[in-house]
Design a protein around this motif. Structure first.
Motif, PDB file in Angstrom:
ATOM      1  N   GLY A 142      -7.051  -7.593  -7.962  1.00 38.07           N
ATOM      2  CA  GLY A 142      -7.170  -6.703  -9.033  1.00 38.07           C
ATOM      3  C   GLY A 142      -5.392  -6.444 -10.049  1.00 38.07           C
ATOM      4  N   PRO A 143      -5.982  -6.184 -11.023  1.00 37.25           N
ATOM      5  CA  PRO A 143      -4.546  -6.958 -11.773  1.00 37.25           C
ATOM      6  C   PRO A 143      -3.167  -5.027 -11.628  1.00 37.25           C
ATOM      7  CG  PRO A 143      -6.020  -5.494 -13.082  1.00 37.25           C
ATOM      8  CD  PRO A 143      -7.437  -5.572 -11.943  1.00 37.25           C
ATOM      9  N   ASN A 144      -3.567  -4.415 -11.036  1.00 41.07           N
ATOM     10  CA  ASN A 144      -2.959  -4.194 -10.812  1.00 41.07           C
ATOM     11  C   ASN A 144      -1.890  -3.127  -9.414  1.00 41.07           C
ATOM     12  OD1 ASN A 144      -1.288  -1.255 -10.882  1.00 41.07           O
ATOM     13  ND2 ASN A 144      -2.197   0.489 -11.079  1.00 41.07           N
ATOM     14  N   PRO A 145      -0.701  -4.095  -9.221  1.00 36.27           N
ATOM     15  CA  PRO A 145       0.330  -4.255  -8.085  1.00 36.27           C
ATOM     16  C   PRO A 145       0.360  -2.711  -7.726  1.00 36.27           C
ATOM     17  CG  PRO A 145       1.873  -4.783 -10.393  1.00 36.27           C
ATOM     18  CD  PRO A 145       0.302  -4.055 -10.582  1.00 36.27           C
ATOM     19  N   LYS A 146       0.426  -1.603  -7.603  1.00 33.15           N
ATOM     20  CA  LYS A 146       0.525  -0.751  -7.201  1.00 33.15           C
ATOM     21  C   LYS A 146      -0.566  -0.461  -6.499  1.00 33.15           C
ATOM     22  CE  LYS A 146       3.892   1.305 -10.522  1.00 33.15           C
ATOM     23  NZ  LYS A 146       5.371   1.179  -9.523  1.00 33.15           N
ATOM     24  N   PHE A 147      -1.778  -0.628  -6.938  1.00 32.42           N
ATOM     25  CA  PHE A 147      -3.049   0.228  -6.162  1.00 32.42           C
ATOM     26  C   PHE A 147      -4.587  -0.926  -6.512  1.00 32.42           C
ATOM     27  CE2 PHE A 147      -6.365   2.454  -5.071  1.00 32.42           C
ATOM     28  CZ  PHE A 147      -6.662   2.623  -4.414  1.00 32.42           C
ATOM     29  N   ARG A 198       4.542  -6.104   1.734  1.00 35.64           N
ATOM     30  CA  ARG A 198       4.726  -5.017   1.234  1.00 35.64           C
ATOM     31  C   ARG A 198       5.248  -3.891   1.706  1.00 35.64           C
ATOM     32  NH1 ARG A 198       1.617  -4.154  -3.324  1.00 35.64           N
ATOM     33  NH2 ARG A 198       1.229  -1.338  -3.498  1.00 35.64           N
ATOM     34  N   ALA A 199       4.783  -2.864   2.865  1.00 35.52           N
ATOM     35  CA  ALA A 199       5.692  -2.372   3.472  1.00 35.52           C
ATOM     36  C   ALA A 199       7.021  -2.179   3.144  1.00 35.52           C
ATOM     37  CB  ALA A 199       5.272  -2.232   4.812  1.00 35.52           C
ATOM     38  N   LEU A 200       7.923  -3.829   3.726  1.00 42.88           N
ATOM     39  CA  LEU A 200       9.054  -3.692   4.066  1.00 42.88           C
ATOM     40  C   LEU A 200      10.312  -3.992   2.669  1.00 42.88           C
ATOM     41  CD1 LEU A 200      11.644  -3.936   5.973  1.00 42.88           C
ATOM     42  CD2 LEU A 200      11.157  -6.955   6.136  1.00 42.88           C
ATOM     43  N   MET A 201       8.975  -4.851   1.760  1.00 46.40           N
ATOM     44  CA  MET A 201      10.196  -5.552   1.042  1.00 46.40           C
ATOM     45  C   MET A 201       9.627  -4.161   0.021  1.00 46.40           C
ATOM     46  SD  MET A 201      11.819  -7.459   2.368  1.00 46.40           S
ATOM     47  CE  MET A 201      11.572  -9.000   3.592  1.00 46.40           C
ATOM     48  N   THR A 202       8.328  -4.566  -0.670  1.00 50.14           N
ATOM     49  CA  THR A 202       7.828  -3.538  -1.890  1.00 50.14           C
ATOM     50  C   THR A 202       7.571  -2.134  -2.082  1.00 50.14           C
ATOM     51  OG1 THR A 202       6.572  -5.643  -2.436  1.00 50.14           O
ATOM     52  CG2 THR A 202       6.488  -3.426  -3.744  1.00 50.14           C
ATOM     53  N   ARG A 203       7.446  -1.867  -0.505  1.00 52.13           N
ATOM     54  CA  ARG A 203       7.561   0.066  -0.602  1.00 52.13           C
ATOM     55  C   ARG A 203       8.098   0.704  -0.441  1.00 52.13           C
ATOM     56  NH1 ARG A 203       3.868   2.387  -3.008  1.00 52.13           N
ATOM     57  NH2 ARG A 203       3.150   3.607  -1.840  1.00 52.13           N
ATOM     58  N   ALA A 204       9.082  -0.184   1.002  1.00 51.42           N
ATOM     59  CA  ALA A 204      10.353   0.997   1.710  1.00 51.42           C
ATOM     60  C   ALA A 204      11.690  -0.117   0.896  1.00 51.42           C
ATOM     61  CB  ALA A 204      10.325  -0.138   2.680  1.00 51.42           C
ATOM     62  N   GLY A 205      11.464  -1.298   0.187  1.00 49.93           N
ATOM     63  CA  GLY A 205      12.339  -2.119  -0.855  1.00 49.93           C
ATOM     64  C   GLY A 205      13.850  -1.983   0.312  1.00 49.93           C
ATOM     65  N   PHE A 251       6.048   6.441   1.944  1.00 53.96           N
ATOM     66  CA  PHE A 251       4.973   5.433   0.964  1.00 53.96           C
ATOM     67  C   PHE A 251       4.088   4.687   2.200  1.00 53.96           C
ATOM     68  CE2 PHE A 251       9.236   4.543  -0.418  1.00 53.96           C
ATOM     69  CZ  PHE A 251       9.324   5.157  -1.460  1.00 53.96           C
ATOM     70  N   GLY A 252       3.116   5.215   1.673  1.00 54.41           N
ATOM     71  CA  GLY A 252       1.633   4.471   2.826  1.00 54.41           C
ATOM     72  C   GLY A 252       1.326   3.865   1.615  1.00 54.41           C
ATOM     73  N   SER A 253       0.822   2.346   2.824  1.00 56.08           N
ATOM     74  CA  SER A 253       0.941   0.962   2.398  1.00 56.08           C
ATOM     75  C   SER A 253      -0.006   0.008   3.100  1.00 56.08           C
ATOM     76  CB  SER A 253       2.339   0.145   2.589  1.00 56.08           C
ATOM     77  OG  SER A 253       2.070  -0.913   2.052  1.00 56.08           O
ATOM     78  N   THR A 254      -1.037  -0.243   2.199  1.00 58.27           N
ATOM     79  CA  THR A 254      -2.356  -1.616   2.629  1.00 58.27           C
ATOM     80  C   THR A 254      -1.923  -3.040   2.160  1.00 58.27           C
ATOM     81  OG1 THR A 254      -3.358   0.235   3.359  1.00 58.27           O
ATOM     82  CG2 THR A 254      -4.472  -1.498   2.360  1.00 58.27           C
ATOM     83  N   MET A 255      -2.024  -3.702   3.261  1.00 53.54           N
ATOM     84  CA  MET A 255      -2.305  -5.366   2.936  1.00 53.54           C
ATOM     85  C   MET A 255      -1.355  -5.321   1.553  1.00 53.54           C
ATOM     86  SD  MET A 255      -5.274  -6.518   4.591  1.00 53.54           S
ATOM     87  CE  MET A 255      -5.431  -7.201   4.097  1.00 53.54           C
ATOM     88  N   GLY A 256      -1.584  -5.953   0.449  1.00 53.96           N
ATOM     89  CA  GLY A 256      -0.840  -6.768  -0.202  1.00 53.96           C
ATOM     90  C   GLY A 256      -1.413  -7.733  -1.855  1.00 53.96           C
ATOM     91  N   THR A 257      -0.558  -7.754  -2.801  1.00 50.55           N
ATOM     92  CA  THR A 257      -1.059  -8.673  -3.697  1.00 50.55           C
ATOM     93  C   THR A 257      -1.045 -10.415  -3.158  1.00 50.55           C
ATOM     94  OG1 THR A 257       1.088  -8.857  -4.708  1.00 50.55           O
ATOM     95  CG2 THR A 257       0.023  -7.087  -5.330  1.00 50.55           C
ATOM     96  N   LEU A 258      -1.413 -10.252  -4.553  1.00 47.23           N
ATOM     97  CA  LEU A 258      -1.453 -12.694  -4.398  1.00 47.23           C
ATOM     98  C   LEU A 258      -0.259 -12.475  -4.490  1.00 47.23           C
ATOM     99  CD1 LEU A 258      -2.978 -14.943  -4.617  1.00 47.23           C
ATOM    100  CD2 LEU A 258      -3.281 -14.763  -6.831  1.00 47.23           C
ATOM    101  N   GLY A 259       0.451 -12.041  -5.298  1.00 50.52           N
ATOM    102  CA  GLY A 259       1.974 -12.563  -5.282  1.00 50.52           C
ATOM    103  C   GLY A 259       2.412 -12.319  -4.556  1.00 50.52           C
TER     104      GLY A 259
END
Ligand SMILES: NC(=O)c1ccc[n+]([C@@H]2O[C@H](COP(=O)([O-])OP(=O)(O)OC[C@H]3O[C@@H](n4cnc5c(N)ncnc54)[C@H](OP(=O)(O)O)[C@@H]3O)[C@@H](O)[C@H]2O)c1
Length: 348
Positions: free
Chosen positions: A91-96, A147-154, A293-301
């Motif tokens: 879906g369109p929202n990268p956060k969820f 997603r967990a390492l790069m996006t969520r934990a940055g 941060f909780g994290s699950t799977m990831g976006t197409l990007g």
């Protein structure tokens, strides 16, 4: 076609003959050549997953060749070697993810079969440097780790202008997603430490670039870990070492992660292999200004970014073993026992 069927929870999966899928508009038919197991497949079999709908062909990870394209699909996909993004309809929202989000392999039929029908936006060219078995090992665990390492934990990357080398802890390094986290963090220039229930797995992680690690089965493993890093063996005050911690075990051990996190640290987690998190002392979290941060799977990007990173750094997934599709039940038992190091791959 030959396929693996999970008819009921708490029962072995069956190797069966079943009808080939027929594709619709916007879809492709893939002749799968390899698939890989995730802990999710075992959790579904054991009835420990939300929203179970059976019967189903399990399997979220796969790689193969496009042999048919549906209406509206670019026909040049035909004959291409592809890997599959199992995160369907984020879906369109990268956060969820949106209401239509699903993970391939339950409730929709998955990759433990000779053929798979899948929407075109879920296929990607197989990285050239990977064999079909190596490619099949990558999608779900690689995406989750990314997603967990790069996006969520940055995680800061050494290519960033800041050139900071962050200190990362990854728990349960024998896990599929944990090993990708190790490979990504090392390639990004971080100093990486691990925990495991096996000294042998810690040794293997060190050979892959980890600075060291401790066995989580020993009492006060968190103190031993801090001692190894040279931070001292006390957990009082604001002590701690790790800027980023990636966990998928949850359970009582999670409270120890608060102790070893550096002030201002970020903890991302995506699993609860050992159950509910207990005994967190709130003041340790807020005085240390920690982010969880909780994290699950990831976006197409995130999936495409992960694939590019894997290609740029020529990363190769760690494979514990490759077994024939007909041996999937034994492979599921092996994963449940947790003795593997890396992904268990099915050749099809
Ligand atoms: N939310 C998501 O999108 C997502 C995606 C993928 C996975 N997950 C979850 O993440 C977890 C791991 O999945 P996976 O497929 O990578 O599974 P896996 O390959 O079966 O790995 C499980 C690992 O858990 C580790 N472990 C067991 N007890 C532990 C403890 N007390 N402390 C620390 N680690 C412990 C073990 O590490 P050692 O062998 O080193 O002891 C084991 O190898 C599962 O709970 C899974 O459901 C979630």
């Amino acid at each position: 076609m030959k396929a693996i069927l999970l008819a009921e929870t708490h029962q072995p999966v069956q190797y069966v003959d079943t009808d080939e899928p027929t594709i619709g508009p916007g879809e492709v038919l893939i002749k799968l050549q390899a698939a890989a197991l995730n802990h999710r497949d075992v959790f579904v079999q054991k009835g420990l997953y939300p929203g179970i709908k059976l019967p189903v062909i399990p399997g979220s990870d796969g790689a193969g060749m496009v042999i048919e394209t549906g209406e509206g699909v670019d026909s040049s996909w035909k004959g291409q070697s592809v890997i599959i993004n199992p995160a369907l309809n984020w879906g369109p929202n990268p956060k969820f993810y949106g209401a239509d989000f699903q993970i391939l392999g339950m409730p929709t039929n998955g990759t433990f079969a000779e053929y798979l029908r899948i929407p075109t936006d879920s296929i990607h060219h197989k990285p050239n440097h990977l064999s079909v078995e190596q490619a099949a090992a990558l999608p779900l665990a690689g995406l989750t780790a990314w997603r967990a390492l790069m996006t969520r934990a940055g995680l800061y990357r050494s290519s960033d202008s800041s050139a900071i080398s962050e200190k990362v802890l990854i728990t349960g390094i024998g896990g599929g997603a944990a090993l990708f986290t190790l490979q990504f963090a090392v390639a990004a220039g971080a100093e990486v430490w691990v925990t495991s229930g096996s000294d042998d797995k810690i040794e293997k992680a060190t050979e892959m670039g980890a600075a060291g690690g401790v066995n989580y089965r020993q009492a006060d493993w968190h103190k031993a870990l801090l001692a190894q890093t040279g931070t001292g063996n006390t957990t009082g005050g604001n002590r701690g070492y790790f800027d980023v911690i990636i966990d998928s075990a949850g359970g009582p051990g999670f409270a120890r992660l608060i102790d070893v996190a550096a002030p201002g640290g970020r903890i991302a987690f995506f699993g609860s292999t050992t159950g509910n998190i207990t005994d967190i002392i709130p003041s340790k979290v807020f005085f240390k200004q920690l982010s969880i941060f909780g994290s699950t799977m990831g976006t197409l990007g995130e999936f495409t970014a992960m694939l590019s990173f894997v290609s740029d750094h020529q990363l190769v997934p760690v494979i514990d073993r490759v077994v024939p599709l007909s041996d999937t039940e034994q492979a599921m038992q092996k994963m449940d026992a947790g003795s593997q190091f890396g992904k268990i791959v099915l050749s099809i």
